[in-house]
Scaffold this motif. Structure first.
Motif, PDB file in Angstrom:
ATOM      1  N   ALA A 280     -40.711  41.506  89.969  1.00 29.08           N
ATOM      2  CA  ALA A 280     -41.103  39.894  90.932  1.00 29.08           C
ATOM      3  C   ALA A 280     -41.079  39.019  90.021  1.00 29.08           C
ATOM      4  CB  ALA A 280     -42.616  40.151  91.824  1.00 29.08           C
ATOM      5  N   CYS A 281     -41.154  38.233  90.987  1.00 29.84           N
ATOM      6  CA  CYS A 281     -41.426  36.108  89.945  1.00 29.84           C
ATOM      7  C   CYS A 281     -42.653  35.842  90.686  1.00 29.84           C
ATOM      8  CB  CYS A 281     -40.211  35.742  90.862  1.00 29.84           C
ATOM      9  SG  CYS A 281     -38.360  36.584  90.617  1.00 29.84           S
ATOM     10  N   GLY A 282     -43.034  34.809  90.065  1.00 30.90           N
ATOM     11  CA  GLY A 282     -44.189  34.078  90.149  1.00 30.90           C
ATOM     12  C   GLY A 282     -44.954  34.460  90.806  1.00 30.90           C
ATOM     13  N   THR A 283     -46.062  34.263  91.261  1.00 30.69           N
ATOM     14  CA  THR A 283     -47.191  34.547  91.962  1.00 30.69           C
ATOM     15  C   THR A 283     -46.932  35.944  92.737  1.00 30.69           C
ATOM     16  OG1 THR A 283     -47.747  32.982  93.068  1.00 30.69           O
ATOM     17  CG2 THR A 283     -48.024  34.480  94.436  1.00 30.69           C
ATOM     18  N   SER A 284     -46.313  36.539  92.565  1.00 28.72           N
ATOM     19  CA  SER A 284     -44.959  37.886  93.287  1.00 28.72           C
ATOM     20  C   SER A 284     -45.658  39.353  91.826  1.00 28.72           C
ATOM     21  CB  SER A 284     -44.631  38.301  93.960  1.00 28.72           C
ATOM     22  OG  SER A 284     -44.800  37.946  94.672  1.00 28.72           O
ATOM     23  N   TRP A 285     -45.218  38.020  90.474  1.00 31.27           N
ATOM     24  CA  TRP A 285     -45.849  38.664  89.631  1.00 31.27           C
ATOM     25  C   TRP A 285     -47.233  38.601  89.224  1.00 31.27           C
ATOM     26  CZ3 TRP A 285     -47.094  37.253  84.159  1.00 31.27           C
ATOM     27  CH2 TRP A 285     -45.920  37.768  83.461  1.00 31.27           C
ATOM     28  N   ALA A 326     -41.844  46.564  93.670  1.00 27.06           N
ATOM     29  CA  ALA A 326     -40.895  45.698  94.110  1.00 27.06           C
ATOM     30  C   ALA A 326     -42.028  45.250  94.997  1.00 27.06           C
ATOM     31  CB  ALA A 326     -39.519  45.391  94.856  1.00 27.06           C
ATOM     32  N   ILE A 327     -42.469  43.368  94.396  1.00 21.60           N
ATOM     33  CA  ILE A 327     -43.522  42.975  95.022  1.00 21.60           C
ATOM     34  C   ILE A 327     -42.500  41.586  95.271  1.00 21.60           C
ATOM     35  CG2 ILE A 327     -46.177  41.483  95.157  1.00 21.60           C
ATOM     36  CD1 ILE A 327     -46.389  43.504  92.910  1.00 21.60           C
ATOM     37  N   SER A 328     -42.816  40.745  96.574  1.00 20.71           N
ATOM     38  CA  SER A 328     -42.336  39.621  97.199  1.00 20.71           C
ATOM     39  C   SER A 328     -42.703  39.656  98.846  1.00 20.71           C
ATOM     40  CB  SER A 328     -40.746  39.794  97.049  1.00 20.71           C
ATOM     41  OG  SER A 328     -40.236  39.177  97.847  1.00 20.71           O
ATOM     42  N   GLN A 329     -43.450  37.536  99.061  1.00 20.82           N
ATOM     43  CA  GLN A 329     -43.690  37.533  99.908  1.00 20.82           C
ATOM     44  C   GLN A 329     -42.198  37.401 101.234  1.00 20.82           C
ATOM     45  OE1 GLN A 329     -43.957  35.341 102.738  1.00 20.82           O
ATOM     46  NE2 GLN A 329     -43.111  34.093 101.284  1.00 20.82           N
ATOM     47  N   SER A 330     -41.947  37.143 100.413  1.00 26.29           N
ATOM     48  CA  SER A 330     -39.911  36.519 101.255  1.00 26.29           C
ATOM     49  C   SER A 330     -39.084  37.897 101.299  1.00 26.29           C
ATOM     50  CB  SER A 330     -39.534  35.561 100.768  1.00 26.29           C
ATOM     51  OG  SER A 330     -38.655  35.836  99.262  1.00 26.29           O
ATOM     52  N   GLY A 331     -39.477  38.722 100.502  1.00 27.08           N
ATOM     53  CA  GLY A 331     -38.512  39.977 100.634  1.00 27.08           C
ATOM     54  C   GLY A 331     -36.825  39.491 100.865  1.00 27.08           C
ATOM     55  N   GLU A 332     -36.595  38.074 100.160  1.00 28.00           N
ATOM     56  CA  GLU A 332     -35.046  37.600  99.943  1.00 28.00           C
ATOM     57  C   GLU A 332     -34.774  36.887  98.101  1.00 28.00           C
ATOM     58  OE1 GLU A 332     -32.911  37.866 101.754  1.00 28.00           O
ATOM     59  OE2 GLU A 332     -34.204  38.623 104.407  1.00 28.00           O
ATOM     60  N   ALA A 380     -46.684  26.895  98.013  1.00 29.84           N
ATOM     61  CA  ALA A 380     -47.557  27.089  97.336  1.00 29.84           C
ATOM     62  C   ALA A 380     -48.210  28.941  98.129  1.00 29.84           C
ATOM     63  CB  ALA A 380     -48.353  26.655  96.844  1.00 29.84           C
ATOM     64  N   SER A 381     -47.773  29.932  97.504  1.00 30.32           N
ATOM     65  CA  SER A 381     -48.414  31.104  97.853  1.00 30.32           C
ATOM     66  C   SER A 381     -49.717  31.228  97.387  1.00 30.32           C
ATOM     67  CB  SER A 381     -48.003  32.239  97.468  1.00 30.32           C
ATOM     68  OG  SER A 381     -47.726  33.325  97.954  1.00 30.32           O
ATOM     69  N   THR A 382     -49.752  32.272  99.030  1.00 33.28           N
ATOM     70  CA  THR A 382     -51.473  31.871  98.585  1.00 33.28           C
ATOM     71  C   THR A 382     -52.278  33.203  99.971  1.00 33.28           C
ATOM     72  OG1 THR A 382     -52.522  30.587 101.104  1.00 33.28           O
ATOM     73  CG2 THR A 382     -52.167  29.333  98.821  1.00 33.28           C
ATOM     74  N   LEU A 465     -50.960  28.122  87.334  1.00 35.41           N
ATOM     75  CA  LEU A 465     -49.240  27.726  88.408  1.00 35.41           C
ATOM     76  C   LEU A 465     -49.361  27.143  89.495  1.00 35.41           C
ATOM     77  CD1 LEU A 465     -46.015  28.157  88.974  1.00 35.41           C
ATOM     78  CD2 LEU A 465     -47.027  30.813  89.985  1.00 35.41           C
ATOM     79  N   LYS A 466     -50.383  27.524  90.087  1.00 36.26           N
ATOM     80  CA  LYS A 466     -50.891  26.654  91.617  1.00 36.26           C
ATOM     81  C   LYS A 466     -50.539  25.172  91.081  1.00 36.26           C
ATOM     82  CE  LYS A 466     -50.297  28.830  94.071  1.00 36.26           C
ATOM     83  NZ  LYS A 466     -49.870  30.361  94.275  1.00 36.26           N
ATOM     84  N   LEU A 467     -52.008  25.071  89.936  1.00 38.30           N
ATOM     85  CA  LEU A 467     -51.905  23.557  89.962  1.00 38.30           C
ATOM     86  C   LEU A 467     -50.948  23.051  90.116  1.00 38.30           C
ATOM     87  CD1 LEU A 467     -54.630  21.856  89.449  1.00 38.30           C
ATOM     88  CD2 LEU A 467     -54.542  21.923  87.393  1.00 38.30           C
ATOM     89  N   SER A 585     -38.482  30.301 100.015  1.00 35.59           N
ATOM     90  CA  SER A 585     -37.587  31.138  99.209  1.00 35.59           C
ATOM     91  C   SER A 585     -36.377  30.899  98.419  1.00 35.59           C
ATOM     92  CB  SER A 585     -37.326  32.157 100.662  1.00 35.59           C
ATOM     93  OG  SER A 585     -37.813  32.395 101.863  1.00 35.59           O
ATOM     94  N   VAL A 586     -36.227  31.961  97.157  1.00 29.88           N
ATOM     95  CA  VAL A 586     -35.394  31.525  95.827  1.00 29.88           C
ATOM     96  C   VAL A 586     -34.070  32.103  96.115  1.00 29.88           C
ATOM     97  CG1 VAL A 586     -34.874  30.872  93.231  1.00 29.88           C
ATOM     98  CG2 VAL A 586     -37.261  30.255  94.516  1.00 29.88           C
ATOM     99  N   THR A 587     -33.687  31.677  96.857  1.00 37.12           N
ATOM    100  CA  THR A 587     -32.131  32.607  97.355  1.00 37.12           C
ATOM    101  C   THR A 587     -31.392  32.629  96.617  1.00 37.12           C
ATOM    102  OG1 THR A 587     -31.798  31.455  99.284  1.00 37.12           O
ATOM    103  CG2 THR A 587     -33.304  33.477  99.640  1.00 37.12           C
TER     104      THR A 587
HETATM  105  C1  F6R Z   1     -46.293  30.022  93.910  1.00 41.25           C
HETATM  106  C2  F6R Z   1     -44.766  31.045  94.552  1.00 41.25           C
HETATM  107  C3  F6R Z   1     -43.403  31.419  93.775  1.00 41.25           C
HETATM  108  C4  F6R Z   1     -43.083  32.672  94.355  1.00 41.25           C
HETATM  109  C5  F6R Z   1     -41.918  33.118  94.227  1.00 41.25           C
HETATM  110  C6  F6R Z   1     -41.723  34.585  94.536  1.00 41.25           C
HETATM  111  O1  F6R Z   1     -46.852  29.666  94.852  1.00 41.25           O
HETATM  112  O2  F6R Z   1     -44.437  30.561  95.706  1.00 41.25           O
HETATM  113  O3  F6R Z   1     -43.988  31.354  92.603  1.00 41.25           O
HETATM  114  O4  F6R Z   1     -44.569  33.677  94.275  1.00 41.25           O
HETATM  115  O5  F6R Z   1     -40.955  32.420  94.217  1.00 41.25           O
HETATM  116  O6  F6R Z   1     -41.361  35.069  95.877  1.00 41.25           O
HETATM  117  P1  F6R Z   1     -41.394  35.813  96.996  1.00 41.25           P
HETATM  118  O7  F6R Z   1     -42.757  36.357  96.320  1.00 41.25           O
HETATM  119  O8  F6R Z   1     -41.307  35.430  98.124  1.00 41.25           O
HETATM  120  O9  F6R Z   1     -40.051  36.723  96.198  1.00 41.25           O
END
Ligand code: F6R
Length: 589
Positions: A280-285, A326-332, A380-382, A465-467, A585-587
């Motif tokens: 995963a990345c970021g918050t999902s990590w 695999a953990i991802s909010q966006s799935g992308e 920001a992912s919450t 990270l959030k801050l 979404s970091v595509t």
């Molecule tokens: C933090 C944040 C990012 C995402 C990261 C992964 O608030 O939103 O760190 O968590 O870019 O994104 P997903 O979960 O969509 O794969």
């Protein structure tokens, strides 16, 4: 769509053989203002919000880009990696460029192919796509053809909404639901030829492919602010409901049952897994780190938690039968997606914990569990984080129970406790004034430290990270005990230190860590369990959360940290839904 990027925006409209392009540095509102009085008529139109990769944010680098011949316009998400060599070829032929982007190069490349081969735009696009390396979702319009949008994707998402006598193209489904609930997810290496009344999908070999229509299960209210000042605040406050939605139909504490279709289908593989790799990345990590603690503790399966961007490039050892979660909010997220594709090729079983229904990661996973948090619009992912934790908790408990590695009494009590999490989150959200006051008190700080132990260590990372994202204050998350190996040198009377110090088996240890900071005059802010009097007596500021077993604690202790960053950003006058330099979404990798 603006959460995809907001450093510049632009639109192109085709009307009666005319192509009008308007673009501006800055947010969509700036483009809108500058468009007043302009000709905004058209039979087809494309629009783009940019997150800069090649070339600084500026009017000239904003999309759409126009071809040298003037009749084509393009918008593009992604990166064309070999644009440099193509640009050299075109420059040698006399082409000049108005921007620093890879996108303009791609468009002129297509135009050049069309001219040289005397072929259709569609054919030229197909030939170009076979030569380019990289990731893309592109839309192209031609002023000579006022009824067709050409689209193609590889790596970056593309969804087509099917209306009545109209079509909509977007990089995710959320903006489309206002107009239609019927969508087609375009696959990699497909070209879409979209007209008012017709949608044709083809592969790069020019063969037609049948569009698969999906019905969206999403309401318009889910993507509106609903009276809140920001999406981020709305999404923080939605968490009692979103966690409940995630547990609903899956968790039955009274019967000692957890039902999860994806986990059930692969339960044997999960139980027998020699190891689990979480990518995963970021918050999902961070959610992955919490899962590591829980799966190792209750399932006794070794877990590695990997940053997708590192994992994909370092030739990791993957054996057939290894399970990858695999953990991802966006799935992308591009890094996560490609890391999974590589692992899948090596025989790993891919299990997706994803929020966005129908997204690329959800579709490429062998099995999975949606977090059901609803669209997350705030950058920001919450709510997606707490949804991920809820899913991962259920998975861990289910595997542990099937494997016989958890004491049945503990299992049953964790199920009951998990069921109470939504109400406990609601309790935290009842009074946020104290958190707001703390945020305002420390908004002028230049650095923050976030400390935690055990399950609270990933929460400390997430708080930092959030801050950083929302307030631009430099913050570091650290294991509380590790602090004395270096970061303690930062502590003085100006440094706010946030301890995530709820009652768990490390409580006495973290009390000592609080003392160590206090002795060095740091400002102490503590997240503690209701009823605690010991730590509050040492702290400058305290936030209470309800009691819960430590494995479930992160779903509660993260909520005050989300609010702390929100109110700090607000106090500093930052647009918290669109913080600088970020995209939802970091595509791109
Ligand atoms: C933090 C944040 C990012 C995402 C990261 C992964 O608030 O939103 O760190 O968590 O870019 O994104 P997903 O979960 O969509 O794969």
């Amino acid at each position: 769509m603006e959460y995809r990027g907001y450093d510049s925006a632009g639109i192109a409209l085709v009307n009666n053989g005319k192509l009008n392009i308007y673009k501006k540095k800055g947010k969509v509102a700036i483009l809108e203002e500058s468009n007043i009085g302009e000709d905004l008529n058209g039979t087809i139109a494309i629009g783009h919000t940019r997150w800069a990769t090649h070339g600084e944010p500026s009017d000239r680098n904003a999309h759409p880009h126009q071809s040298a011949g003037g009749s084509l316009a393009i918008i593009h998400n992604g990166i064309i990696e070999n644009y440099g060599s193509i640009k050299e070829e075109l420059t040698a032929k006399g082409y000049t460029f108005n921007s620093d982007t890879d996108t303009e190069v791609l468009l002129n490349f297509i135009e050049d192919i069309r001219k040289n081969n005397e072929c259709s735009l569609e054919e030229a696009l197909r030939i170009a796509l076979k030569r380019i390396v990289g990731a893309y979702c592109i839309l192209i319009v031609d002023q000579q053809d006022p009824d067709t949008i050409l689209a193609a994707r590889k790596g970056s998402p593309l969804v087509i909404g099917i209306g009545k006598g109209e079509h909509f193209l977007a990089s995710d489904a959320t903006p489309i639901i206002e107009y239609t609930k019927e969508v087609v997810y375009v696959n990699d290496y497909q070209i879409a030829i979209v007209k008012r009344d017709e949608l044709v999908l083809k592969n790069l070999g020019n063969e037609r492919e049948t569009p698969f229509i999906t019905r969206l299960d999403m309401e318009l209210a889910a993507i509106e602010k609903g009276g809140y000042q920001h999406f981020m605040l709305k999404e923080i406050f939605e968490q009692p409901g979103t966690i409940y939605d995630c547990l609903r139909g899956r968790l039955q504490p009274e019967h000692g049952l957890i039902t999860m279709g994806g986990v059930d289908a692969y339960l044997e593989n999960l139980v027998k897994a020699q190891r689990i790799i979480i990518v995963a990345c970021g918050t999902s990590w961070h959610a992955g780190l919490v899962a590591e603690y829980m799966i190792e503790e209750y399932c006794r399966i070794p877990v590695e938690v990997e940053y997708a961007s590192e994992f994909r490039y370092r030739n990791p050892v993957i054996n057939p039968g290894d399970v990858i979660i695999a953990i991802s909010q966006s799935g992308e997220t591009a890094d996560t997606l490609v890391a999974l594709e590589n692992a899948k090729e090596k025989g790993a079983i891919i299990f997706g914990v994803v929020n966005a229904v129908g997204s690329s990661i959800a579709r490429m996973s062998h099995a999975g569990a949606y977090t059901h948090s609803g669209p997350e619009i705030g950058v920001a992912s919450t709510k997606a984080f707490t949804g991920q934790l809820a899913v991962l908790n259920m998975m861990a408990l289910k595997i542990a129970y099937a494997k016989g590695t958890i004491d049945p009494e503990v299992y049953h009590s964790l199920l009951t406790e998990l069921n109470q999490i939504p109400d406990k989150v609601a309790q935290i959200l009842k009074n946020t004034d104290a958190i707001k006051a703390i945020a305002e008190k420390y908004a002028g700080a230049s650095d923050f430290l976030f400390l935690g132990r055990g399950y609270n260590f990933p929460v400390a990372l997430e708080g930092a990270l959030k801050l950083k994202e929302i307030s631009y204050i430099h913050a570091e998350g650290y294991p509380a005990a590790e602090m004395k190996h270096g970061p303690i040198a930062l502590v003085d009377e100006n440094l706010p230190v946030v301890f995530v110090a709820t009652r768990d088996r490390f409580y006495e240890k973290i009390v000592s860590n609080v003392q160590e900071i206090k002795a060095r005059k740091g400002k102490i802010i503590c997240i503690v369990t209701e009823g605690d009097t010991h730590i509050p007596a040492m702290a400058d500021d305290v936030i209470f959360v309800p009691d819960t077993p430590e494995a479930l604690g992160p779903m509660l202790s993260v909520v005050p940290l989300q609010l702390l960053s929100y109110y700090t950003g607000l106090a500093k006058g930052i647009d918290v839904d669109k913080p600088r330099n970020l995209a939802k979404s970091v595509t791109v990798e």
